[in-house]
Design a protein around this motif. Sequence first.
Motif, PDB file in Angstrom:
ATOM      1  N   ILE A  75     -11.826   5.791  19.832  1.00 30.53           N
ATOM      2  CA  ILE A  75     -12.269   5.736  21.229  1.00 30.53           C
ATOM      3  C   ILE A  75     -11.830   6.955  22.028  1.00 30.53           C
ATOM      4  CG2 ILE A  75     -12.345   3.217  21.252  1.00 30.53           C
ATOM      5  CD1 ILE A  75      -9.745   3.166  22.752  1.00 30.53           C
ATOM      6  N   ALA A  76     -10.870   7.744  21.497  1.00 24.10           N
ATOM      7  CA  ALA A  76     -10.477   8.965  22.193  1.00 24.10           C
ATOM      8  C   ALA A  76     -11.568  10.028  22.091  1.00 24.10           C
ATOM      9  CB  ALA A  76      -9.161   9.505  21.637  1.00 24.10           C
ATOM     10  N   LEU A  77     -12.308  10.031  20.991  1.00 24.23           N
ATOM     11  CA  LEU A  77     -13.346  11.050  20.797  1.00 24.23           C
ATOM     12  C   LEU A  77     -14.443  10.982  21.851  1.00 24.23           C
ATOM     13  CD1 LEU A  77     -13.673  11.141  16.904  1.00 24.23           C
ATOM     14  CD2 LEU A  77     -12.779  12.934  18.399  1.00 24.23           C
ATOM     15  N   PRO A  78     -15.023   9.807  22.133  1.00 23.30           N
ATOM     16  CA  PRO A  78     -16.043   9.793  23.193  1.00 23.30           C
ATOM     17  C   PRO A  78     -15.492  10.158  24.559  1.00 23.30           C
ATOM     18  CG  PRO A  78     -15.540   7.563  22.468  1.00 23.30           C
ATOM     19  CD  PRO A  78     -14.921   8.496  21.477  1.00 23.30           C
ATOM     20  N   CYS A  79     -14.210   9.885  24.815  1.00 24.97           N
ATOM     21  CA  CYS A  79     -13.609  10.299  26.083  1.00 24.97           C
ATOM     22  C   CYS A  79     -13.577  11.821  26.182  1.00 24.97           C
ATOM     23  CB  CYS A  79     -12.199   9.731  26.211  1.00 24.97           C
ATOM     24  SG  CYS A  79     -12.133   7.929  26.317  1.00 24.97           S
ATOM     25  N   LEU A  80     -13.269  12.471  25.056  1.00 23.92           N
ATOM     26  CA  LEU A  80     -13.268  13.927  25.026  1.00 23.92           C
ATOM     27  C   LEU A  80     -14.663  14.474  25.305  1.00 23.92           C
ATOM     28  CD1 LEU A  80     -11.360  16.119  22.499  1.00 23.92           C
ATOM     29  CD2 LEU A  80     -13.792  16.537  22.838  1.00 23.92           C
ATOM     30  N   VAL A  81     -15.682  13.867  24.675  1.00 23.08           N
ATOM     31  CA  VAL A  81     -17.063  14.312  24.883  1.00 23.08           C
ATOM     32  C   VAL A  81     -17.493  14.070  26.322  1.00 23.08           C
ATOM     33  CG1 VAL A  81     -19.459  13.834  24.262  1.00 23.08           C
ATOM     34  CG2 VAL A  81     -17.721  14.043  22.482  1.00 23.08           C
TER      35      VAL A  81
ATOM     36  N   PHE B   3      -9.187  13.321  27.686  1.00 20.06           N
ATOM     37  CA  PHE B   3      -9.912  13.843  28.852  1.00 20.06           C
ATOM     38  C   PHE B   3      -9.456  15.267  29.183  1.00 20.06           C
ATOM     39  CE2 PHE B   3     -10.541   9.266  29.616  1.00 20.06           C
ATOM     40  CZ  PHE B   3     -11.895   9.244  29.906  1.00 20.06           C
ATOM     41  N   SER B   4      -8.146  15.521  29.107  1.00 19.51           N
ATOM     42  CA  SER B   4      -7.613  16.846  29.427  1.00 19.51           C
ATOM     43  C   SER B   4      -8.120  17.888  28.446  1.00 19.51           C
ATOM     44  CB  SER B   4      -6.077  16.813  29.415  1.00 19.51           C
ATOM     45  OG  SER B   4      -5.573  15.886  30.347  1.00 19.51           O
TER      46      SER B   4
ATOM     47  N   ALA C  21     -10.676  21.096  29.079  1.00 18.17           N
ATOM     48  CA  ALA C  21     -10.223  22.454  28.769  1.00 18.17           C
ATOM     49  C   ALA C  21     -11.153  23.169  27.799  1.00 18.17           C
ATOM     50  CB  ALA C  21      -8.804  22.408  28.191  1.00 18.17           C
ATOM     51  N   ILE C  22     -11.623  22.439  26.769  1.00 21.92           N
ATOM     52  CA  ILE C  22     -12.424  23.105  25.740  1.00 21.92           C
ATOM     53  C   ILE C  22     -13.917  23.089  26.062  1.00 21.92           C
ATOM     54  CG2 ILE C  22     -10.747  22.491  23.980  1.00 21.92           C
ATOM     55  CD1 ILE C  22     -12.734  20.449  22.919  1.00 21.92           C
TER      56      ILE C  22
ATOM     57  N   GLY D 186     -18.821  25.506  25.049  1.00 24.59           N
ATOM     58  CA  GLY D 186     -20.138  25.900  25.539  1.00 24.59           C
ATOM     59  C   GLY D 186     -20.406  27.370  25.307  1.00 24.59           C
ATOM     60  N   GLY D 187     -19.400  28.204  25.562  1.00 23.45           N
ATOM     61  CA  GLY D 187     -19.570  29.636  25.333  1.00 23.45           C
ATOM     62  C   GLY D 187     -19.804  29.962  23.869  1.00 23.45           C
ATOM     63  N   LEU D 188     -19.081  29.273  22.975  1.00 21.60           N
ATOM     64  CA  LEU D 188     -19.257  29.501  21.540  1.00 21.60           C
ATOM     65  C   LEU D 188     -20.654  29.096  21.087  1.00 21.60           C
ATOM     66  CD1 LEU D 188     -17.933  30.294  18.846  1.00 21.60           C
ATOM     67  CD2 LEU D 188     -17.208  27.909  18.600  1.00 21.60           C
TER      68      LEU D 188
END
Length: 497
Positions: free
Chosen positions: A22-28, A151-152, A156-157, A162-164
Amino acid sequence: MRSTLQAPTRATRREWTGLAVIALPCLVYAMDLTVLNLALPAISADLRPDPAQLLWIIDIYGFMVAGLLITMGTLGDRIGRRRLLLIGAAAFALTSLLAAFAHTAETLIAARALLGIAGATLAPSTLSLIRNMFHDEHERQFAIGIWITAFSVGSAIGPLAGGLVLQHWSWGATFLPAVPVMLLLLALGPTLLPEYRDPQPGPIDPASVVLSIAAVLSCIYGLKQAAAHGFGLTEAAALAAGIVFGLLFVRRQRQLTDPLLDLALFARPAFSATIAAYALSCLAIFGVYIFITQYLQWVLSLSPLQAGLAILPWSLGFVFGSLLTPRLARRVAASRILIGGMAVTTAGFALLCATGGPHTLLVLIAATVVMSLGMAPVFTVGNDIIVSSAPAERAGAAAALSETSAEFSGALGIALFGSLGTLIYRHGLEARLPGSVSPGTLGDTLEQAAAAGAAGEALATAARAAFTDALQFTALCGALLVGAACVLVIRLLRTRD
């Protein structure tokens, strides 16, 4: 006499693996709030949106998330938090594909709106699931620390990723990383995540849903427009409408047997104090952050990449603080951690007031690190207090209220601090160089100075000095606000566990 109290059940490998899932969708979810910024030039060249359409492409995702958090949190309590999370994940994957292959501005706006609706299911569902998965207080705090870290890291990434992507593919590819992540959640979620719902759910009141969405969207729209264009008739009308809708919503909740939002939660001192701390801290952080990013590029003349690297310690401070807080909570009461974190954050704002000297970049980085180290415990312990103060069957609504307060406070902070900072900037520029006040931003003024050649050096110097005054003033306001919030929390909690 033997105690009948039993120690809370410890989490197993299944729960910890489920936390990673569940941490992965929070990151996305966090990435989608920031990843689009770098793609805007490519989107503009390809889809040719007009200025209004471009603004909606940027903002509609955040608007829909903020407006639907309360509704989705309560819906998860009623139909099942895992079920809502999986529905949201499937919708997020499908709408990410729609956004990636959009051929018109209208299609992209619609896709971003649908992404916001799906994204609104993620934060309250995942946080309330953590409440059910981790019954031991310290394990739950560590799990929430991981949740906040996701989330942090996503924030940050997001620009870096997006640039990559944009270096090798078209702008539509920025939406595609969400698809495999959501598919992974759909594959593993039914096995690893427990289901929980209110055993005696009441019906969802459609009028309450409409009023909550109207209140939040009207207020946030008005605040965002005020931050971008200043307070005018349109902005005032939107805010007034939002306040009216909000009052009607509160009145209706008091009349319902099964309200969409249980206002009785605010009668709990721990809940109300933590919501106040969370909201006021977010207001100050978001309000000052917009000046920090501009200061790095326009005053210190850093490139976007250099400015991003200067902000990176801020994000790392959140990660470190979020993971350290649960260890600290084993020895210190949660209420004292909350108060201490706000005190450290106040010190960080005070340090930011010292920018403008010979070592201003180091001072700014140090200040942001101190601020993030102070805010991380407020977020970690604060969210734990919020979801654990509410009854188990109301955890989704409590989590949604926490996220809504952060969204609303962030928009309010940008509008208020942005207006105050702009006023200080223009006053300072006029005082240093009478007759030079420009209706535009610092960036506009620097462009005018560059166009004037050598004659514009005085204007550029005066503008940078005036903007430094604005940053220092907003930092002082942030210190006073968080300090006052700290005193308020002490009074509400009376420093007792």
